[in-house]
Design an enzyme around this catalytic site. Structure first.
Site, PDB file in Angstrom:
ATOM      1  N   CYS A   1      33.353  33.247  36.509  1.00  9.45           N
ATOM      2  CA  CYS A   1      33.934  32.978  37.829  1.00  9.45           C
ATOM      3  C   CYS A   1      33.070  33.586  38.949  1.00  9.45           C
ATOM      4  CB  CYS A   1      35.353  33.556  37.846  1.00  9.45           C
ATOM      5  SG  CYS A   1      36.118  33.661  39.461  1.00  9.45           S
TER       6      CYS A   1
ATOM      7  N   CYS B   1      34.917  35.891  41.334  1.00 10.97           N
ATOM      8  CA  CYS B   1      35.225  37.150  40.630  1.00 10.97           C
ATOM      9  C   CYS B   1      34.027  38.098  40.694  1.00 10.97           C
ATOM     10  CB  CYS B   1      35.584  36.882  39.168  1.00 10.97           C
ATOM     11  SG  CYS B   1      37.027  35.829  38.931  1.00 10.97           S
TER      12      CYS B   1
END
Length: 97
Positions: A29, A32
């Site tokens: 991600c 993230c």
């Protein structure tokens, strides 16, 4: 910042004597990865742990994590507040209030 397995969640988060920020994320991600340095810096002030949603899907479902990154604050064994997406560290600290 500790990466938790599902069997550690009870002791590290739900039974913690101090408030905890839990970062629900995944290695693939992009957002993230952008949030990671912010959380690393916050971990100098408060307890922060990571939960990989791919490795621990039951935890993600239990706390209704549908998008990542999601940061959930916990105090006294209860989930308090949730933040979704990349946000400044100050906003994440507000989750503990």
């Amino acid at each position: 910042m500790k990466q938790l397995k599902s069997q550690e969640f009870q002791a590290e988060v739900l039974e913690s004597k101090v408030p905890v920020l839990v970062d629900f994320s995944a290695t693939w991600c992009g957002p993230c990865q952008m949030l990671a340095p912010v959380l690393e810096e916050l971990s100098q002030q408060v307890k922060v742990v990571k939960v990989d949603v791919d490795e621990n899907p039951q935890l993600a479902m239990a706390f209704q994590v549908s998008s990542i990154p999601t940061v959930v604050s916990f105090r006294d064994g209860k989930a308090l507040k949730k933040s979704v997406g990349v946000v400044p560290g100050e906003k994440l600290l507000e989750l503990l209030k």
